[in-house]
Write an enzyme that holds these catalytic residues in place. Structure first.
Site, PDB file in Angstrom:
ATOM      1  N   HIS A 157       0.859  -1.188   0.000  1.00 35.94           N
ATOM      2  CA  HIS A 157       0.000   0.000   0.000  1.00 35.94           C
ATOM      3  C   HIS A 157       0.891   1.231   0.000  1.00 35.94           C
ATOM      4  O   HIS A 157       1.796   1.365   0.836  1.00 35.94           O
ATOM      5  CB  HIS A 157      -0.924  -0.008   1.218  1.00 35.94           C
ATOM      6  CG  HIS A 157      -1.940  -1.112   1.169  1.00 35.94           C
ATOM      7  ND1 HIS A 157      -2.321  -1.836   2.282  1.00 35.94           N
ATOM      8  CD2 HIS A 157      -2.649  -1.618   0.136  1.00 35.94           C
ATOM      9  CE1 HIS A 157      -3.224  -2.739   1.926  1.00 35.94           C
ATOM     10  NE2 HIS A 157      -3.433  -2.617   0.630  1.00 35.94           N
ATOM     11  N   GLY A 158       0.637   2.127  -0.936  1.00 39.71           N
ATOM     12  CA  GLY A 158       1.516   3.283  -1.116  1.00 39.71           C
ATOM     13  C   GLY A 158       1.652   4.167   0.098  1.00 39.71           C
ATOM     14  O   GLY A 158       2.701   4.795   0.297  1.00 39.71           O
ATOM     15  N   ASP A 159       0.601   4.230   0.922  1.00 42.32           N
ATOM     16  CA  ASP A 159       0.648   5.104   2.096  1.00 42.32           C
ATOM     17  C   ASP A 159       1.172   4.397   3.337  1.00 42.32           C
ATOM     18  O   ASP A 159       0.996   4.891   4.453  1.00 42.32           O
ATOM     19  CB  ASP A 159      -0.748   5.700   2.374  1.00 42.32           C
ATOM     20  CG  ASP A 159      -1.792   4.638   2.635  1.00 42.32           C
ATOM     21  OD1 ASP A 159      -1.497   3.435   2.430  1.00 42.32           O
ATOM     22  OD2 ASP A 159      -2.920   4.998   3.057  1.00 42.32           O
ATOM     23  N   GLU A 160       1.823   3.232   3.152  1.00 45.66           N
ATOM     24  CA  GLU A 160       2.455   2.515   4.258  1.00 45.66           C
ATOM     25  C   GLU A 160       3.915   2.244   3.899  1.00 45.66           C
ATOM     26  O   GLU A 160       4.281   1.161   3.453  1.00 45.66           O
ATOM     27  CB  GLU A 160       1.702   1.203   4.540  1.00 45.66           C
ATOM     28  CG  GLU A 160       0.251   1.439   4.976  1.00 45.66           C
ATOM     29  CD  GLU A 160      -0.528   0.151   5.163  1.00 45.66           C
ATOM     30  OE1 GLU A 160       0.037  -0.934   4.913  1.00 45.66           O
ATOM     31  OE2 GLU A 160      -1.702   0.221   5.552  1.00 45.66           O
ATOM     32  N   ASN A 171      -3.454  -5.266  -2.895  1.00 46.47           N
ATOM     33  CA  ASN A 171      -3.740  -6.448  -2.078  1.00 46.47           C
ATOM     34  C   ASN A 171      -5.210  -6.842  -2.151  1.00 46.47           C
ATOM     35  O   ASN A 171      -5.709  -7.576  -1.307  1.00 46.47           O
ATOM     36  CB  ASN A 171      -3.348  -6.224  -0.617  1.00 46.47           C
ATOM     37  CG  ASN A 171      -3.151  -7.536   0.124  1.00 46.47           C
ATOM     38  OD1 ASN A 171      -2.685  -8.524  -0.449  1.00 46.47           O
ATOM     39  ND2 ASN A 171      -3.521  -7.568   1.387  1.00 46.47           N
ATOM     40  N   ARG A 172      -5.905  -6.356  -3.174  1.00 45.58           N
ATOM     41  CA  ARG A 172      -7.284  -6.802  -3.448  1.00 45.58           C
ATOM     42  C   ARG A 172      -7.434  -7.143  -4.932  1.00 45.58           C
ATOM     43  O   ARG A 172      -8.542  -7.347  -5.397  1.00 45.58           O
ATOM     44  CB  ARG A 172      -8.305  -5.691  -3.107  1.00 45.58           C
ATOM     45  CG  ARG A 172      -8.215  -5.123  -1.702  1.00 45.58           C
ATOM     46  CD  ARG A 172      -8.600  -6.125  -0.629  1.00 45.58           C
ATOM     47  NE  ARG A 172      -8.699  -5.454   0.664  1.00 45.58           N
ATOM     48  CZ  ARG A 172      -7.662  -5.213   1.467  1.00 45.58           C
ATOM     49  NH1 ARG A 172      -6.437  -5.572   1.073  1.00 45.58           N
ATOM     50  NH2 ARG A 172      -7.820  -4.626   2.639  1.00 45.58           N
ATOM     51  N   TYR A 176     -10.878  -9.010   9.436  1.00 44.60           N
ATOM     52  CA  TYR A 176     -11.872  -8.546   8.466  1.00 44.60           C
ATOM     53  C   TYR A 176     -11.604  -9.268   7.153  1.00 44.60           C
ATOM     54  O   TYR A 176     -10.467  -9.323   6.701  1.00 44.60           O
ATOM     55  CB  TYR A 176     -11.837  -7.016   8.279  1.00 44.60           C
ATOM     56  CG  TYR A 176     -10.528  -6.442   7.826  1.00 44.60           C
ATOM     57  CD1 TYR A 176     -10.236  -6.289   6.466  1.00 44.60           C
ATOM     58  CD2 TYR A 176      -9.562  -6.022   8.741  1.00 44.60           C
ATOM     59  CE1 TYR A 176      -9.045  -5.752   6.043  1.00 44.60           C
ATOM     60  CE2 TYR A 176      -8.367  -5.474   8.329  1.00 44.60           C
ATOM     61  CZ  TYR A 176      -8.107  -5.341   6.978  1.00 44.60           C
ATOM     62  OH  TYR A 176      -6.912  -4.813   6.554  1.00 44.60           O
ATOM     63  N   GLU A 201       1.665  -6.225  10.078  1.00 42.89           N
ATOM     64  CA  GLU A 201       1.410  -4.810  10.390  1.00 42.89           C
ATOM     65  C   GLU A 201       2.475  -4.384  11.393  1.00 42.89           C
ATOM     66  O   GLU A 201       2.458  -4.808  12.546  1.00 42.89           O
ATOM     67  CB  GLU A 201       0.008  -4.641  10.979  1.00 42.89           C
ATOM     68  CG  GLU A 201      -1.116  -5.180  10.094  1.00 42.89           C
ATOM     69  CD  GLU A 201      -1.359  -4.311   8.873  1.00 42.89           C
ATOM     70  OE1 GLU A 201      -0.891  -3.166   8.852  1.00 42.89           O
ATOM     71  OE2 GLU A 201      -2.031  -4.794   7.937  1.00 42.89           O
TER      72      GLU A 201
END
Length: 397
Positions: free
Chosen positions: A60-63, A121-122, A186, A208
């Protein structure tokens, strides 16, 4: 680091640590940014009978924390090899692949998706019925619930290795022991780890590593120290746990690219084509029934007890014989004659009584089978001595 800074850091690393690393490209992003991977090994670029491990950051680009940690990991291994035993084990016994940034475009835009606004990731292929049965990130009814996969115990074991080695992850109040089933947290669909488990025999975890997606740069050293031991222990676990071995033919002594299955676990692991080696991650247990199969050969099963350390388990499979003619051909192919040509021996046999002929054929077949089995076992033992430092307990089935 910017994307250009990251690429320069990777190139500088492979120049500084060229004896144990190489760089290769797996493609490019939507905006044309190269997706570079660092491979770390004592024989980079060469296929070996060793387990492989990959770390992927910045999905994810914002991580962006993952991309920074992975470069720190690579540099720690280089700086500490071969003086540190853990660094030495990783370099000598594992092929490590590091993709620091899977989403450089999202990083530049400071957003979750890529340049096409796709969540990477989806976006793996939809599994249909396979996804419905896959027990990690998605559920059959798309509801949030614990949905265990065939290797649930092994995944829990791997996740616990990371969590227990972390500074405080195992103390989580939200997740018991600091680990969770993906669907229980989730459910998601089109996830990378689901796809890889089904289609590539790849056991993946989603880690994470920071509560803050984009922490200040001055916090990175602390985050690294909190995760360093976990990251190293997870890599080494693929060599320090589970069962590892090869599949041989009793007829020729050659490796067979067969498959290995565990009774009660509906997931097959395939042996490699080059060396017929397999590496089966498993949680320690009192009893496992392990079976090796190969088309054209009789399957073989053995029962093992897997303790905390690794186990070397080789299989020697007998070919399936459809008729007596094939068996006689196998006997004649053996290097079991003692003087004279094969034709001379066969001529003598044909001139003898028929009963004697059959007895001698049976004796020769038995001797050849013993010799070939011995040769296969010697091949395995030579391989084990050459490899060195592998699983301590060796078993041949």
């Amino acid at each position: 680091m910017s994307n250009s800074d990251l690429e320069k850091a990777m190139k500088d690393f492979t120049q500084r640590c060229g004896n144990i690393s190489r760089m290769y490209r797996i493609g490019k992003s939507v905006k044309g940014v190269p997706l570079w991977v660092i491979e770390i090994s004592d024989n980079p670029g060469k296929e070996e009978a060793e387990p492989a491990f990959k770390y992927i950051g910045n999905v994810h680009g914002d991580e962006p924390v993952g991309r920074e940690l992975l470069m720190r990991l690579a540099n720690w291994i280089c700086d500490n090899y071969p003086k540190d035993p853990l660094a030495e084990l990783i370099v000598d016994k594992v092929h490590l692949h590091i993709l620091p940034s899977m989403n450089p475009d999202g990083f530049s835009l400071r957003k979750r998706g890529n340049a096409n606004d796709i969540d990477l990731n989806r976006d793996f292929p939809d599994q249909g019925a396979l996804v419905a049965n896959y027990p990690w990130d998605g559920t059959e009814d798309r509801r949030r619930s614990y949905f265990p996969c065939p290797d649930d115990e092994t995944f829990r074991f791997m996740a616990s290795i990371y969590s227990r080695s972390h500074h405080n992850m195992s103390l989580s109040k939200e997740f018991e022991g600091g680990i969770t089933n993906g669907a229980a947290w989730y459910p998601i669909y089109g996830a990378m780890q689901d796809w890889n488990y089904i289609h590539a025999d790849c056991f993946e975890l989603t880690l994470e590593v920071s509560d803050n997606k984009w922490p200040p740069a001055n916090e990175l050293p602390t985050i690294w120290e909190h995760n360093r031991k976990s990251m190293l222990n997870l890599i080494s676990s693929v060599a320090k746990t589970g069962i590892h071995g090869k599949i041989f033919s009793s007829e020729t002594g050659r490796p067979l690219p067969g498959s290995v299955m565990i009774k009660g676990i509906n997931h097959t692991v395939k042996a490699g084509r080059a060396f017929a080696d397999y590496h089966r991650l498993l949680a320690p247990a009192e009893k496992y029934e392990v079976m090796a199969t190969m088309t054209g050969y009789k399957s073989k099963t053995t029962i093992i007890r897997l303790e905390a350390g690794p186990m070397a388990l080789d299989f020697i499979l007998d070919p399936e014989v459809s008729n007596g003619e094939h068996r006689l051909e196998s006997v004649c192919d053996c290097s079991c004659t003692t003087g004279g040509s094969g034709l001379e021996v066969m001529g003598f046999l044909w001139n003898s009584h028929l009963e004697v002929y059959f007895v001698l054929v049976i004796v020769l077949a038995f001797v050849c089978i013993l010799l070939l089995r011995k040769r296969a076992r010697l091949s395995f033992l030579r391989h084990s001595r050459q490899q060195g430092g592998g699983p301590k307990r060796a078993v041949v089935a």
